[in-house]
Write a protein that holds these residues in place. Structure first.
Motif, PDB file in Angstrom:
ATOM      1  N   TYR A 315      -6.740  44.150 -17.796  1.00 19.45           N
ATOM      2  CA  TYR A 315      -7.763  43.148 -17.433  1.00 19.45           C
ATOM      3  C   TYR A 315      -8.292  42.514 -18.711  1.00 19.45           C
ATOM      4  N   LEU A 317     -11.854  39.981 -19.900  1.00 24.43           N
ATOM      5  CA  LEU A 317     -13.088  39.326 -19.482  1.00 24.43           C
ATOM      6  C   LEU A 317     -12.930  37.820 -19.571  1.00 24.43           C
ATOM      7  N   VAL A 379     -12.410  34.331 -11.777  1.00 24.55           N
ATOM      8  CA  VAL A 379     -12.344  35.785 -11.766  1.00 24.55           C
ATOM      9  C   VAL A 379     -11.356  36.229 -10.683  1.00 24.55           C
ATOM     10  N   GLU A 381      -7.235  38.434 -10.075  1.00 25.19           N
ATOM     11  CA  GLU A 381      -5.925  38.762 -10.662  1.00 25.19           C
ATOM     12  C   GLU A 381      -5.060  37.513 -10.741  1.00 25.19           C
ATOM     13  N   GLU A 409      -5.851  40.970 -14.766  1.00 19.24           N
ATOM     14  CA  GLU A 409      -7.080  40.777 -13.988  1.00 19.24           C
ATOM     15  C   GLU A 409      -8.141  40.096 -14.862  1.00 19.24           C
ATOM     16  N   ARG A 411     -11.993  39.359 -15.383  1.00 20.77           N
ATOM     17  CA  ARG A 411     -13.302  39.914 -14.982  1.00 20.77           C
ATOM     18  C   ARG A 411     -14.442  39.118 -15.616  1.00 20.77           C
ATOM     19  N   GLU A 412     -15.653  39.259 -14.976  1.00 23.83           N
ATOM     20  CA  GLU A 412     -16.862  38.643 -15.520  1.00 23.83           C
ATOM     21  C   GLU A 412     -17.257  39.363 -16.802  1.00 23.83           C
TER      22      GLU A 412
END
Length: 450
Positions: A315, A317, A379, A381, A409, A411-412
């Motif tokens: 992942y 950000l 945000v 995948e 992925e 993410r925030e």
């Protein structure tokens, strides 16, 4: 006594007279014969001249060794063996008993060759018929003293002839001399030029190319010419570079290795058909070999070109840059060129937009890195396909491997989570305050009771 002696004397006289009469009769007969037949007498007394001597001084057979069903030629060298001139002795006897001897030089007689024919072996070696029922050469003509001539006879060997050595006869009919009969050796051998596998793998990768090899072996006791080798796939699911190779001449029991490059079109089990074409003299012959290969997905095989994912984050950000690393391995036995990795995801910023490696030798391993920029991504995948493209260095054929999918992925970032925690913190502080107030109140109530 006197009478007896007179009688014996008379007998001697009569005997002598009879002998003289016999001699005179013989002389008279000889004189008459000479007078009536002078030419015959001279010919009888002369030395008899012989006819011209014809011989086969050499021959060649083409092909040197026949295969059943072959046609060919027997080439003869025929020579008149008489010398250029001949000295004869002539004796002539006259009625008077006189003998006269003379020497006379005459030219030799040319050989009048009427026909040359093949006395073949029925059902094995025979005269070759080409639109005619003639089985011989006719009216060859005169062959002068000491002269020679070459004559070729077309022959054929039966398709069912057994291996072995045969001796058909050549017959020369000489009109003014002695006929000639001469055996000719003809060998028949059914062995062929054969094919067998040298290096054909059981499996080959779907993408890329692979070199295969077969052996061409001449199992015959004579050389063959015009040797060509062809390869093809009956279903068209395999391509080859080249599709044919020219070898030329193969000496007796010689063998050669021939290489082809196979290029798979689809996965599965595919048949490969090889054919060798060659000539025994002018006779065209063929031999075949059938093999097969299993074509599998190239990325699963170490003997192919592979795009290997080395590192990628699970992942990232939102707003950060993710690094994705690959290795490119050339597992082929040949070089490749123009090797390029291209991200195939539209609307996503990936730098570089393509990674050019260039030429790779067999067994080479190169690395490539990409940076994924996420500030414009939502945000969740994301799946990013990467495609490997290259060319075969020998065939210049272009290949593209199936996309290698990388999942990341988005993410925030952590600071965006603080406003969500504020209510929870306030609640927790309120609860702590209530507990602290309750405890303090309890302590204050206990003080007055003391």
């Amino acid at each position: 006594m006197i009478k007896i002696m007179l009688g014996m004397h008379k007998i001697r006289i009569l005997a002598t007279a009879a002998a003289l009469l016999t001699v005179c009769s013989l002389l008279l007969l000889a004189a008459m014969t000479t007078a009536i037949y002078p030419a015959a007498a001279a010919a009888a007394a002369a030395t008899t001249a012989r006819g011209p001597g014809v011989m086969i001084t050499g021959y060649t057979v083409e092909p040197a060794v026949f295969m059943p069903g072959d046609t060919g030629t027997i080439t003869l060298t025929i020579k008149n063996m008489d010398p250029q001139a001949l000295v004869t002795e002539t004796v002539i006897e006259t009625p008077s008993g006189f003998r006269q001897t003379t020497d006379k030089t005459v030219r030799s007689i040319s050989a009048e060759i009427e026909t040359i024919r093949l006395s073949g072996i029925r059902g094995v070696v025979e005269w070759l018929e080409k639109g005619t029922r003639l089985d011989r050469h006719i009216n060859i003509g005169a062959l002068g003293p000491g002269e020679s001539i070459q004559v070729s006879l077309p022959v054929k060997v039966a398709a069912h002839a057994r291996d072995g050595t045969y001796f058909p006869e050549i017959v020369i009919d000489v009109d003014n001399g002695v006929d000639v009969r001469f055996p000719i050796r003809v060998d028949v051998e059914s062995s062929e030029v054969i094919l067998h596998e040298e290096d054909i793998p059981a499996e080959i990768p779907r993408f890329g190319s692979r070199e295969i090899a077969i052996v061409i072996a001449n199992n015959r006791p004579n050389s063959v010419s015009g040797v060509n080798v062809f390869v093809e796939s009956k279903t068209g699911e395999l391509e080859f570079e080249p599709v044919a190779r020219f070898i030329g001449k193969l000496e007796p029991f010689e063998k050669k290795i021939v290489n082809f490059t196979v290029i798979p079109i689809s996965e599965g089990t595919h048949e490969i058909s090889f054919k060798v074409e060659y000539r025994n003299a002018l006779n065209l012959h063929h031999s075949w070999l059938v093999s097969s290969v299993v074509v599998k997905e190239g990325s699963r095989s170490r003997s192919s070109v592979r795009l290997i994912l080395v590192d990628a984050p699970d992942y990232v950000l939102s707003g950060d840059v993710a690094r994705i690393d690959f290795d490119v391995a050339n597992g082929l036995v040949r070089d490749i060129r123009a090797v390029t990795i291209v991200p195939e995801k539209e609307g996503v910023k990936i730098l570089p937009s393509e990674y050019f490696i260039g030429d790779m030798e067999a067994g080479d391993l190169f690395s490539a890195s990409f940076n994924l920029h996420t500030h414009d991504l939502i945000v969740g995948e994301i799946a990013i396909p990467f495609r490997l493209i290259f060319k075969d260095a020998e065939t210049e054929r272009r290949f593209e491997l199936p996309d290698h999918i990388v999942h990341v992925e988005i993410r925030e970032p952590a600071e965006n989570a603080l406003p969500v925690l504020v209510p929870v913190i306030i609640v927790l502080l309120f609860i702590v305050t209530l507990i602290a107030a309750a405890v303090l109140r309890g302590k204050m109530k206990r003080k007055p009771g003391r």
